[in-house]
Structure formats: C-alpha cells, structure tokens
Scaffold this motif. Structure first.
Motif, PDB file in Angstrom:
ATOM      1  N   ASN A 105      31.661  21.893 -18.074  1.00  0.00           N
ATOM      2  CA  ASN A 105      30.312  22.418 -17.864  1.00  0.00           C
ATOM      3  C   ASN A 105      29.420  21.342 -17.256  1.00  0.00           C
ATOM      4  OD1 ASN A 105      28.003  24.322 -18.340  1.00  0.00           O
ATOM      5  ND2 ASN A 105      27.350  22.658 -19.700  1.00  0.00           N
ATOM      6  N   ALA A 106      28.848  21.644 -16.082  1.00  0.00           N
ATOM      7  CA  ALA A 106      27.838  20.793 -15.444  1.00  0.00           C
ATOM      8  C   ALA A 106      28.332  19.379 -15.156  1.00  0.00           C
ATOM      9  CB  ALA A 106      26.571  20.747 -16.312  1.00  0.00           C
ATOM     10  N   VAL A 107      29.579  19.278 -14.688  1.00  0.00           N
ATOM     11  CA  VAL A 107      30.171  17.966 -14.432  1.00  0.00           C
ATOM     12  C   VAL A 107      30.672  17.812 -13.002  1.00  0.00           C
ATOM     13  CG1 VAL A 107      32.060  16.404 -15.077  1.00  0.00           C
ATOM     14  CG2 VAL A 107      30.861  17.700 -16.846  1.00  0.00           C
ATOM     15  N   LEU A 108      31.358  18.820 -12.489  1.00  0.00           N
ATOM     16  CA  LEU A 108      32.138  18.623 -11.260  1.00  0.00           C
ATOM     17  C   LEU A 108      31.289  18.462 -10.009  1.00  0.00           C
ATOM     18  CD1 LEU A 108      35.108  20.983 -12.108  1.00  0.00           C
ATOM     19  CD2 LEU A 108      35.094  18.484 -12.094  1.00  0.00           C
ATOM     20  N   HIS A 109      29.990  18.744 -10.083  1.00  0.00           N
ATOM     21  CA  HIS A 109      29.141  18.447  -8.924  1.00  0.00           C
ATOM     22  C   HIS A 109      28.880  16.940  -8.793  1.00  0.00           C
ATOM     23  CE1 HIS A 109      26.267  19.697 -12.230  1.00  0.00           C
ATOM     24  NE2 HIS A 109      25.885  18.456 -12.012  1.00  0.00           N
ATOM     25  N   TRP A 110      29.311  16.160  -9.775  1.00  0.00           N
ATOM     26  CA  TRP A 110      29.236  14.700  -9.674  1.00  0.00           C
ATOM     27  C   TRP A 110      30.495  14.102  -9.042  1.00  0.00           C
ATOM     28  CZ3 TRP A 110      24.683  12.514 -10.549  1.00  0.00           C
ATOM     29  CH2 TRP A 110      23.785  13.118 -11.429  1.00  0.00           C
ATOM     30  N   ILE A 111      31.522  14.915  -8.830  1.00  0.00           N
ATOM     31  CA  ILE A 111      32.818  14.396  -8.393  1.00  0.00           C
ATOM     32  C   ILE A 111      33.048  14.757  -6.927  1.00  0.00           C
ATOM     33  CG2 ILE A 111      35.277  14.262  -8.904  1.00  0.00           C
ATOM     34  CD1 ILE A 111      33.476  13.346 -11.186  1.00  0.00           C
ATOM     35  N   LYS A 112      32.748  13.814  -6.041  1.00  0.00           N
ATOM     36  CA  LYS A 112      32.945  14.072  -4.616  1.00  0.00           C
ATOM     37  C   LYS A 112      34.429  14.141  -4.260  1.00  0.00           C
ATOM     38  CE  LYS A 112      28.596  12.384  -2.728  1.00  0.00           C
ATOM     39  NZ  LYS A 112      27.953  11.473  -1.749  1.00  0.00           N
ATOM     40  N   GLU A 113      35.265  13.468  -5.049  1.00  0.00           N
ATOM     41  CA  GLU A 113      36.716  13.494  -4.817  1.00  0.00           C
ATOM     42  C   GLU A 113      37.289  14.744  -5.485  1.00  0.00           C
ATOM     43  OE1 GLU A 113      35.134  11.383  -6.795  1.00  0.00           O
ATOM     44  OE2 GLU A 113      35.382   9.306  -6.149  1.00  0.00           O
ATOM     45  N   ALA A 114      36.929  15.907  -4.940  1.00  0.00           N
ATOM     46  CA  ALA A 114      37.302  17.173  -5.583  1.00  0.00           C
ATOM     47  C   ALA A 114      38.815  17.344  -5.666  1.00  0.00           C
ATOM     48  CB  ALA A 114      36.686  18.348  -4.817  1.00  0.00           C
ATOM     49  N   ASP A 115      39.540  16.950  -4.628  1.00  0.00           N
ATOM     50  CA  ASP A 115      40.997  17.075  -4.651  1.00  0.00           C
ATOM     51  C   ASP A 115      41.613  16.292  -5.800  1.00  0.00           C
ATOM     52  OD1 ASP A 115      41.692  18.834  -2.583  1.00  0.00           O
ATOM     53  OD2 ASP A 115      41.412  17.285  -1.069  1.00  0.00           O
ATOM     54  N   GLU A 116      41.108  15.079  -6.016  1.00  0.00           N
ATOM     55  CA  GLU A 116      41.634  14.244  -7.093  1.00  0.00           C
ATOM     56  C   GLU A 116      41.326  14.863  -8.456  1.00  0.00           C
ATOM     57  OE1 GLU A 116      40.109  13.184  -4.425  1.00  0.00           O
ATOM     58  OE2 GLU A 116      40.984  11.307  -3.689  1.00  0.00           O
ATOM     59  N   ALA A 117      40.126  15.402  -8.610  1.00  0.00           N
ATOM     60  CA  ALA A 117      39.762  16.034  -9.874  1.00  0.00           C
ATOM     61  C   ALA A 117      40.650  17.243 -10.152  1.00  0.00           C
ATOM     62  CB  ALA A 117      38.292  16.456  -9.852  1.00  0.00           C
ATOM     63  N   ILE A 118      40.867  18.070  -9.140  1.00  0.00           N
ATOM     64  CA  ILE A 118      41.704  19.267  -9.304  1.00  0.00           C
ATOM     65  C   ILE A 118      43.136  18.876  -9.645  1.00  0.00           C
ATOM     66  CG2 ILE A 118      42.699  21.229  -8.066  1.00  0.00           C
ATOM     67  CD1 ILE A 118      39.958  21.399  -6.571  1.00  0.00           C
ATOM     68  N   ALA A 119      43.650  17.825  -9.017  1.00  0.00           N
ATOM     69  CA  ALA A 119      45.005  17.353  -9.325  1.00  0.00           C
ATOM     70  C   ALA A 119      45.105  16.898 -10.778  1.00  0.00           C
ATOM     71  CB  ALA A 119      45.398  16.212  -8.380  1.00  0.00           C
ATOM     72  N   SER A 120      44.081  16.206 -11.259  1.00  0.00           N
ATOM     73  CA  SER A 120      44.076  15.750 -12.647  1.00  0.00           C
ATOM     74  C   SER A 120      44.016  16.934 -13.611  1.00  0.00           C
ATOM     75  CB  SER A 120      42.886  14.818 -12.894  1.00  0.00           C
ATOM     76  OG  SER A 120      43.019  13.609 -12.178  1.00  0.00           O
ATOM     77  N   ILE A 121      43.208  17.927 -13.277  1.00  0.00           N
ATOM     78  CA  ILE A 121      43.093  19.122 -14.118  1.00  0.00           C
ATOM     79  C   ILE A 121      44.414  19.887 -14.130  1.00  0.00           C
ATOM     80  CG2 ILE A 121      41.950  21.381 -14.309  1.00  0.00           C
ATOM     81  CD1 ILE A 121      39.440  19.879 -13.046  1.00  0.00           C
ATOM     82  N   TYR A 122      45.039  20.003 -12.985  1.00  0.00           N
ATOM     83  CA  TYR A 122      46.309  20.738 -12.871  1.00  0.00           C
ATOM     84  C   TYR A 122      47.379  20.114 -13.760  1.00  0.00           C
ATOM     85  CZ  TYR A 122      50.173  23.276 -10.681  1.00  0.00           C
ATOM     86  OH  TYR A 122      51.259  24.088 -10.455  1.00  0.00           O
ATOM     87  N   GLN A 123      47.510  18.785 -13.701  1.00  0.00           N
ATOM     88  CA  GLN A 123      48.552  18.130 -14.500  1.00  0.00           C
ATOM     89  C   GLN A 123      48.249  18.191 -15.993  1.00  0.00           C
ATOM     90  OE1 GLN A 123      48.359  15.034 -16.376  1.00  0.00           O
ATOM     91  NE2 GLN A 123      46.128  15.035 -16.075  1.00  0.00           N
ATOM     92  N   ALA A 124      46.969  18.397 -16.340  1.00  0.00           N
ATOM     93  CA  ALA A 124      46.594  18.448 -17.760  1.00  0.00           C
ATOM     94  C   ALA A 124      46.914  19.785 -18.408  1.00  0.00           C
ATOM     95  CB  ALA A 124      45.102  18.151 -17.906  1.00  0.00           C
ATOM     96  N   LEU A 125      47.219  20.813 -17.591  1.00  0.00           N
ATOM     97  CA  LEU A 125      47.424  22.159 -18.114  1.00  0.00           C
ATOM     98  C   LEU A 125      48.895  22.518 -18.271  1.00  0.00           C
ATOM     99  CD1 LEU A 125      44.764  24.095 -15.996  1.00  0.00           C
ATOM    100  CD2 LEU A 125      44.767  23.911 -18.499  1.00  0.00           C
ATOM    101  N   LYS A 126      49.166  23.327 -19.277  1.00  0.00           N
ATOM    102  CA  LYS A 126      50.477  23.953 -19.397  1.00  0.00           C
ATOM    103  C   LYS A 126      50.615  25.010 -18.292  1.00  0.00           C
ATOM    104  CE  LYS A 126      50.366  23.747 -24.482  1.00  0.00           C
ATOM    105  NZ  LYS A 126      50.319  24.585 -25.716  1.00  0.00           N
ATOM    106  N   PRO A 127      51.830  25.361 -17.890  1.00  0.00           N
ATOM    107  CA  PRO A 127      52.006  26.506 -16.989  1.00  0.00           C
ATOM    108  C   PRO A 127      51.342  27.754 -17.590  1.00  0.00           C
ATOM    109  CG  PRO A 127      54.054  25.290 -17.187  1.00  0.00           C
ATOM    110  CD  PRO A 127      53.117  24.698 -18.207  1.00  0.00           C
ATOM    111  N   GLY A 128      50.530  28.431 -16.795  1.00  0.00           N
ATOM    112  CA  GLY A 128      49.781  29.574 -17.301  1.00  0.00           C
ATOM    113  C   GLY A 128      48.467  29.196 -17.958  1.00  0.00           C
TER     114      GLY A 128
END
Length: 258
Positions: A105-128
C-alpha cells in the motif's frame, strides 16, 4: 533482507503517524481486495509503522512487514512487538520461504526500478500466489508536481533530476507484470482527492513528508520560500474552507503468479 534503494531513508515517523494517517486509513479498503485468510502467509511490502500489517494479522494470517526505512521498522516493532518486521528494499529483496500473497500500500510509486520490484515480488510468491497493491498512478499529484517544478525551475533547479516518483498507467504496469509471468486479474485507475490534516499547515506538512527529495541541497530559507510559492500557486485549486486537499490518483492492481 537487502537494503538498497532510492526511497527516503530518514522518515519522520511522528510526522508520518500524526499528520498522515490517511496513508494506512485508505489502505484498509485494499485489505478487502487482499481478503486475507487464517493460516495464509503474507508479506506486507513497505509496511511503514505497521498499522495494516497488524490488521492482516488480526484475521489469523502469518504476516511479515518489511520497509526500507530503519526508523519505520523501529517504530513498527514498538507499535506491534508481537509481529515480525524487517528492513528490506522493495526493488531488491529476498525471502526464505515463498508466501501466499504480497500486499503493498502506497509504496511502489517510490520505486522507479519497477522491473526489479516486480521480479522480487514474483520470486516471493508461491505458484498461484497473489500480488495486491495500490500506489500513485498516472496523473497522481499532477497539480502539486507542476507547482513544485515551476517553483524550482524559477531557482534554476532541475526538478526532473530530483523527482523521486514513478506514476505508471494501467497499461504500462500491467504489461510489466505480464512480461514477468503474472496474470493481471484486476486493474483500476481512479481519482482519490485526499484531505490533508492540520488545516492551513497541511500542504507544508505534506511537502516536508513526501517531497523532501527536491530540497536536499537548499537552505532552510530557500525551502520556506519555495514552499510558499507552491502554496500560492495551489491555493486556488486545492485549498478550500481552511483545508488542503492533495490531488491523488491511484492505481490498484491484483495479479496472480502463474
């Protein structure tokens, strides 16, 4: 957790909690979209001082909050000593065990490296697993940003070089998510005018809290002068009956890891 980011690292937690409670109060609506369940593992990415982390925990989810700012994590641990908090960077974090959901909540507009953030989020999740987030979208604080640009340019300061924000459109952000293996199941972009507290001091407080990157090299007198110029520019459109309103525009996303 890694700690490397362009996010502000010296947050004033008292100013954040006392004058800008809207940050997590509005975030409670996002919790309905997250719909946490008992026993689920959830990561609160950019947890601030922990209010929404605690709300997630109340339903019986196993939640961990991370934030880039040590001051925020210290305050979160004081507020909720029974919960788990750690220092971590949204664009470059790793967790030991994948989780059922990542909430932000109210965080990702601070992250200009959006690709890197999405990659980190992806690896943090279980499939599904699901990613549920809200942050500043295209057109967010447009009037405030333009007023800051004008006031700074008048002093021969390049606002563009100092701008800490990233406000994507739905198409832009959904495409980035899909390119990394997410299925975007919900996306919305909407105006959310936000009343600022403290009456006439509301805009000054907001600028000091969220736009301090523009003032790093300026003296106190220069800062005061620029803030006054910004307020004069904005008063006809964002100030009514003794109160300031920030012209927020938010993007809300739900995406599933395939």
């Amino acid at each position: 957790m890694n700690n490397l980011s362009l996010l502000p690292n010296n947050w004033d937690t008292d100013l954040y909690e006392n004058k800008h409670a809207f940050v997590w109060e509005y975030g409670q609506d996002l919790l309905k979209l997250l719909d946490p369940k008992p026993g689920e593992t959830i990561l609160d990415l950019g947890c601030g001082t922990g209010q929404l982390t605690a709300k997630i925990a109340q339903v019986g989810s196993e939640v961990t909050g991370i934030d880039h700012a040590p001051s925020m994590i210290e305050k979160a641990r004081q507020n909720y000593p029974h919960l788990s908090f750690d220092i971590g960077d949204a664009s470059n974090f790793r967790i030991n065990q994948p989780v059922d959901a990542v909430f932000s909540n109210a965080v990702l507009h601070w992250i200009k490296e959006a690709d890197e953030a999405i990659a980190s989020i992806y690896q943090a999740l279980k499939p599904g697993g699901r990613f549920v987030a809200e942050f500043g979208g295209k057109g967010n604080i447009q009037a405030i940003a333009q007023a800051l640009d004008s006031a700074l340019e008048a002093k021969n300061i390049s606002a563009q070089a100092l701008n800490p924000w990233y406000f994507p459109s739905i198409g832009e952000y959904a495409t980035l998510l899909e390119q990394q293996g997410f299925d975007v199941t919900y996306a919305a972009l909407y105006d959310r005018p936000t009343l600022l507290s403290e009456g006439e001091a509301g805009m000054t407080n907001w600028i000091k809290m969220f736009a301090d990157a523009f003032f790093i090299a300026l003296s106190t007198d220069q800062q005061i002068q620029i803030i006054r110029t910004v307020e004069e520019h904005l008063k006809p459109i964002l100030y009514q009956q003794g109160n300031w309103t920030a012209d927020y525009r938010r993007i809300c996303i739900v995406a599933i890891k395939l």
